[in-house]
Design a protein around this motif. Structure first.
Motif, PDB file in Angstrom:
ATOM      1  N   SER A 133      48.989 -53.395 -54.765  1.00  0.00           N
ATOM      2  CA  SER A 133      47.839 -55.127 -54.598  1.00  0.00           C
ATOM      3  C   SER A 133      47.442 -54.803 -54.790  1.00  0.00           C
ATOM      4  O   SER A 133      46.203 -54.053 -54.038  1.00  0.00           O
ATOM      5  CB  SER A 133      48.816 -56.162 -53.386  1.00  0.00           C
ATOM      6  N   VAL A 134      46.342 -55.738 -55.174  1.00  0.00           N
ATOM      7  CA  VAL A 134      44.962 -56.139 -55.466  1.00  0.00           C
ATOM      8  C   VAL A 134      44.529 -57.109 -54.589  1.00  0.00           C
ATOM      9  O   VAL A 134      43.970 -57.570 -53.053  1.00  0.00           O
ATOM     10  CB  VAL A 134      44.367 -55.824 -56.758  1.00  0.00           C
ATOM     11  N   VAL A 135      45.200 -58.450 -54.948  1.00  0.00           N
ATOM     12  CA  VAL A 135      45.044 -59.900 -54.058  1.00  0.00           C
ATOM     13  C   VAL A 135      46.170 -60.501 -53.992  1.00  0.00           C
ATOM     14  O   VAL A 135      46.566 -60.758 -55.286  1.00  0.00           O
ATOM     15  CB  VAL A 135      44.215 -60.746 -55.049  1.00  0.00           C
ATOM     16  N   GLN A 136      47.167 -60.361 -53.161  1.00  0.00           N
ATOM     17  CA  GLN A 136      48.148 -60.759 -53.834  1.00  0.00           C
ATOM     18  C   GLN A 136      48.667 -62.611 -53.387  1.00  0.00           C
ATOM     19  O   GLN A 136      49.644 -62.324 -54.533  1.00  0.00           O
ATOM     20  CB  GLN A 136      49.417 -60.505 -52.184  1.00  0.00           C
ATOM     21  N   LEU A 137      48.243 -63.712 -53.578  1.00  0.00           N
ATOM     22  CA  LEU A 137      47.782 -64.861 -53.582  1.00  0.00           C
ATOM     23  C   LEU A 137      49.504 -65.259 -53.248  1.00  0.00           C
ATOM     24  O   LEU A 137      50.325 -65.994 -53.792  1.00  0.00           O
ATOM     25  CB  LEU A 137      47.885 -64.922 -54.911  1.00  0.00           C
ATOM     26  N   ASN A 138      50.267 -64.494 -52.633  1.00  0.00           N
ATOM     27  CA  ASN A 138      51.466 -64.574 -52.293  1.00  0.00           C
ATOM     28  C   ASN A 138      51.991 -64.713 -53.378  1.00  0.00           C
ATOM     29  O   ASN A 138      53.189 -65.244 -53.425  1.00  0.00           O
ATOM     30  CB  ASN A 138      51.927 -66.224 -51.598  1.00  0.00           C
ATOM     31  N   LEU A 139      52.323 -63.817 -53.915  1.00  0.00           N
ATOM     32  CA  LEU A 139      52.965 -63.077 -55.107  1.00  0.00           C
ATOM     33  C   LEU A 139      53.152 -62.015 -54.858  1.00  0.00           C
ATOM     34  O   LEU A 139      52.733 -61.232 -54.088  1.00  0.00           O
ATOM     35  CB  LEU A 139      52.057 -62.969 -56.314  1.00  0.00           C
TER      36      LEU A 139
END
Lengths: 113, 114
Positions: free
Chosen positions: B58-64
């Motif tokens: 994960s780099v940036v999750q953004l609730n994904l």
């Protein structure tokens, strides 16, 4: 981490003139600098790249310059044509952390006939 | 020739509903796969990458979340969509490290959450 700043959010030029888009980066370890073109409603299309072992690269009407001291790179489009109109994104990646490509914010280039 | 296929092309989904976006690479074995998100009028944010089956970073999750169930498949999903998930999702692939190999984007999935 790496940050890439793209200085021109919009750029308008007359057909036949040159367009220049400038980007700066923060991580001195960055070694790969691609440029992408995005036409309205479409995906990204690779246009040209430069690696840190050179300071200039040309592909037809596209020239990329890299100034490692200033941590700056630029895309020059010569003899612009209306079909060059699009959003252009610069990006940077390091050799060590090169699973990540950090993008600039994009420049909307408009070439006026 | 290598091809990268994303599905669906576009989706309109309700807030709170689940989402699954897919990406398939044909013609290359063991590609490195990436998910990007682009807000309308915005820049690209890398979300995830995967260099091998079953492993996703994960780099940036953004609730994904993302998964790589097969060598040629990369899935982006969430159980509950937010309005902020609207945007353009792009899958990309490379054979080696980004600085040493071509990096190609798919045609993208446009998502509108209402």
């Amino acid at each position: 981490g790496e940050k890439v700043e793209q200085h021109e959010s919009t750029l308008s030029v007359r057909e036949g003139d040159s367009a220049v888009i400038n980007c700066t980066y923060t991580d001195t370890a960055s070694s790969y600098f691609p440029w992408y073109k995005q036409e309205a409603g479409k995906s990204l299309h690779f246009v040209i790249d430069i690696r840190s072992n050179v300071d200039r690269k040309q592909s037809q009407r596209l020239i990329v310059l890299l100034d490692k001291k200033a941590k700056r790179f630029s895309l020059h489009i010569t003899a612009t044509q209306p079909e060059d109109s699009a959003i252009y994104f610069c990006a940077a990646s390091t050799s060590s952390g090169s699973w990540q490509l950090i993008f600039g914010s994009g420049t909307q280039l408009t070439v006026m006939p | 020739a290598q091809t990268i296929h994303q599905w669906p092309v576009a989706e309109i989904k309700a807030v709170g509903s689940p989402l699954s976006l897919g990406c398939t690479i044909k013609g290359k074995s063991s590609p490195n796969l990436y998910w990007y998100w682009q807000a309308t009028g915005g820049t690209l944010q890398q979300l995830f990458y995967s260099i091998t089956v079953g492993q996703v970073e994960s780099v940036v999750q953004l609730n994904l979340s993302a998964s790589r169930p097969k060598d040629d498949q990369f899935i982006l999903s969430t159980e509950k969509l937010l309005l902020s998930h609207s945007g353009f999702y792009l899958c990309a692939w490379s054979l080696g490290r980004i600085a040493n190999s071509d990096y190609t984007f798919g045609s993208g999935t446009r998502l509108l959450v209402i």
